[in-house]
Design a protein around this motif. Structure first.
Motif, PDB file in Angstrom:
ATOM      1  N   TYR A   1       0.806  -1.159   0.088  1.00 20.24           N
ATOM      2  CA  TYR A   1       0.062   0.014  -0.102  1.00 20.24           C
ATOM      3  C   TYR A   1       0.985   1.226  -0.147  1.00 20.24           C
ATOM      4  O   TYR A   1       2.009   1.267   0.308  1.00 20.24           O
ATOM      5  CB  TYR A   1      -0.906   0.003   1.083  1.00 20.24           C
ATOM      6  CG  TYR A   1      -2.203  -0.863   1.238  1.00 20.24           C
ATOM      7  CD1 TYR A   1      -1.715  -2.108   1.279  1.00 20.24           C
ATOM      8  CD2 TYR A   1      -3.355  -0.885   1.017  1.00 20.24           C
ATOM      9  CE1 TYR A   1      -2.831  -3.316   1.635  1.00 20.24           C
ATOM     10  CE2 TYR A   1      -4.267  -1.519   0.995  1.00 20.24           C
ATOM     11  CZ  TYR A   1      -4.004  -2.977   1.147  1.00 20.24           C
ATOM     12  OH  TYR A   1      -4.935  -3.979   1.075  1.00 20.24           O
TER      13      TYR A   1
ATOM     14  N   GLN B   1       0.989   5.673   0.868  1.00 17.53           N
ATOM     15  CA  GLN B   1       0.347   6.814   1.439  1.00 17.53           C
ATOM     16  C   GLN B   1       1.149   7.922   1.071  1.00 17.53           C
ATOM     17  O   GLN B   1       2.281   8.111   1.583  1.00 17.53           O
ATOM     18  CB  GLN B   1       0.079   6.786   2.879  1.00 17.53           C
ATOM     19  CG  GLN B   1      -0.859   7.903   3.440  1.00 17.53           C
ATOM     20  CD  GLN B   1      -1.150   7.611   4.727  1.00 17.53           C
ATOM     21  OE1 GLN B   1      -0.659   6.798   5.365  1.00 17.53           O
ATOM     22  NE2 GLN B   1      -2.260   8.097   5.101  1.00 17.53           N
TER      23      GLN B   1
ATOM     24  N   LYS C   1      -3.046  12.417   1.779  1.00  7.84           N
ATOM     25  CA  LYS C   1      -3.674  11.655   0.970  1.00  7.84           C
ATOM     26  C   LYS C   1      -4.063  10.345   1.900  1.00  7.84           C
ATOM     27  O   LYS C   1      -3.327   9.732   2.629  1.00  7.84           O
ATOM     28  CB  LYS C   1      -3.479  10.933  -0.359  1.00  7.84           C
ATOM     29  CG  LYS C   1      -3.313  12.299  -1.230  1.00  7.84           C
ATOM     30  CD  LYS C   1      -2.969  11.944  -2.789  1.00  7.84           C
ATOM     31  CE  LYS C   1      -3.007  13.005  -3.736  1.00  7.84           C
ATOM     32  NZ  LYS C   1      -2.660  12.507  -5.076  1.00  7.84           N
ATOM     33  N   GLN C   2      -5.347   9.514   1.528  1.00  5.75           N
ATOM     34  CA  GLN C   2      -5.235   8.124   2.286  1.00  5.75           C
ATOM     35  C   GLN C   2      -4.353   6.981   1.719  1.00  5.75           C
ATOM     36  O   GLN C   2      -4.065   7.234   0.557  1.00  5.75           O
ATOM     37  CB  GLN C   2      -7.003   8.000   1.939  1.00  5.75           C
ATOM     38  CG  GLN C   2      -7.642   8.893   2.744  1.00  5.75           C
ATOM     39  CD  GLN C   2      -9.207   8.300   2.798  1.00  5.75           C
ATOM     40  OE1 GLN C   2      -9.523   7.428   1.712  1.00  5.75           O
ATOM     41  NE2 GLN C   2      -9.996   8.496   3.691  1.00  5.75           N
ATOM     42  N   ARG C   3      -4.259   6.141   2.743  1.00  7.44           N
ATOM     43  CA  ARG C   3      -3.418   5.232   2.054  1.00  7.44           C
ATOM     44  C   ARG C   3      -4.368   4.167   1.120  1.00  7.44           C
ATOM     45  O   ARG C   3      -5.391   3.966   1.256  1.00  7.44           O
ATOM     46  CB  ARG C   3      -3.016   3.891   3.368  1.00  7.44           C
ATOM     47  CG  ARG C   3      -2.322   3.042   2.986  1.00  7.44           C
ATOM     48  CD  ARG C   3      -1.959   2.361   4.341  1.00  7.44           C
ATOM     49  NE  ARG C   3      -1.147   3.353   5.266  1.00  7.44           N
ATOM     50  CZ  ARG C   3      -0.645   2.870   6.488  1.00  7.44           C
ATOM     51  NH1 ARG C   3      -0.436   1.488   6.585  1.00  7.44           N
ATOM     52  NH2 ARG C   3      -0.125   3.581   7.288  1.00  7.44           N
ATOM     53  N   GLU C   4      -3.524   3.759   0.081  1.00  6.06           N
ATOM     54  CA  GLU C   4      -4.330   3.216  -1.038  1.00  6.06           C
ATOM     55  C   GLU C   4      -3.439   1.748  -1.321  1.00  6.06           C
ATOM     56  O   GLU C   4      -2.518   1.747  -1.393  1.00  6.06           O
ATOM     57  CB  GLU C   4      -4.336   3.909  -2.314  1.00  6.06           C
ATOM     58  CG  GLU C   4      -3.182   4.420  -2.786  1.00  6.06           C
ATOM     59  CD  GLU C   4      -3.170   5.411  -4.175  1.00  6.06           C
ATOM     60  OE1 GLU C   4      -4.505   5.659  -4.603  1.00  6.06           O
ATOM     61  OE2 GLU C   4      -2.303   6.034  -4.466  1.00  6.06           O
TER      62      GLU C   4
ATOM     63  N   TRP D   1       1.573  -4.594   9.405  1.00  2.00           N
ATOM     64  CA  TRP D   1       2.077  -3.575   8.714  1.00  2.00           C
ATOM     65  C   TRP D   1       3.477  -3.382   8.878  1.00  2.00           C
ATOM     66  O   TRP D   1       4.134  -3.308   9.915  1.00  2.00           O
ATOM     67  CB  TRP D   1       1.524  -2.362   8.892  1.00  2.00           C
ATOM     68  CG  TRP D   1      -0.159  -2.188   8.414  1.00  2.00           C
ATOM     69  CD1 TRP D   1      -1.198  -2.501   9.262  1.00  2.00           C
ATOM     70  CD2 TRP D   1      -0.760  -1.944   7.028  1.00  2.00           C
ATOM     71  NE1 TRP D   1      -2.342  -2.533   8.200  1.00  2.00           N
ATOM     72  CE2 TRP D   1      -2.062  -2.060   7.052  1.00  2.00           C
ATOM     73  CE3 TRP D   1      -0.059  -1.457   5.828  1.00  2.00           C
ATOM     74  CZ2 TRP D   1      -2.919  -1.907   5.952  1.00  2.00           C
ATOM     75  CZ3 TRP D   1      -0.814  -1.344   4.905  1.00  2.00           C
ATOM     76  CH2 TRP D   1      -2.449  -1.530   4.854  1.00  2.00           C
TER      77      TRP D   1
END
Length: 122
Positions: free
Chosen positions: A37, A39, A43-46, A112
């Motif tokens: 992922y 980030q 911004k949001q984590r994607e 994570w």
């Protein structure tokens, strides 16, 4: 119980390439899915890419064939090969794994990594 160590981040110019690596270690029964992922600031984590133990690989729409995820299940490692990098790929990239801590677990638990910075300059 599960530790993730990422490596391979850095700074490159647009059009360059990088390969990220992540190794999972610790006490667990098995690994289900592994993924990356990212980030960016503000911004949001994607999702970048995820690879299950069996089944289809998923990529974020922005990848557009530029990144390739792979895993070495024997070594508990996941890789992300990135080519044709763009400035908008600049972000902290996080490794994620879903593991079954024991054979009795019905659902995997998510872990994570600490993140590795990827900076792409124009």
């Amino acid at each position: 119980q599960v530790q993730l160590v990422e490596s391979g981040g850095g700074s490159v110019q647009a059009g360059g390439s990088l390969t990220l690596s992540c190794k999972a270690s610790g006490s667990f029964f098995s690994i289900s899915a592994m993924g990356w992922y990212r980030q960016a600031p503000g911004k949001q984590r994607e999702l970048v890419a995820s690879i299950p133990r069996t089944g289809s690989i998923n990529y974020g729409d922005f990848v557009q064939g530029r990144f390739t995820i792979s895993r070495d299940s024997a070594k508990n490692m996941v890789y992300l090969q990135m080519i044709s990098l763009k400035p908008e790929d600049t972000a902290v990239y996080y490794c994620n794994v879903r593991v079954f801590l024991s054979s009795l677990n019905r659902l995997p638990k998510s872990y994570w990594g600490q993140g590795t910075q990827v900076t792409v300059s124009s």
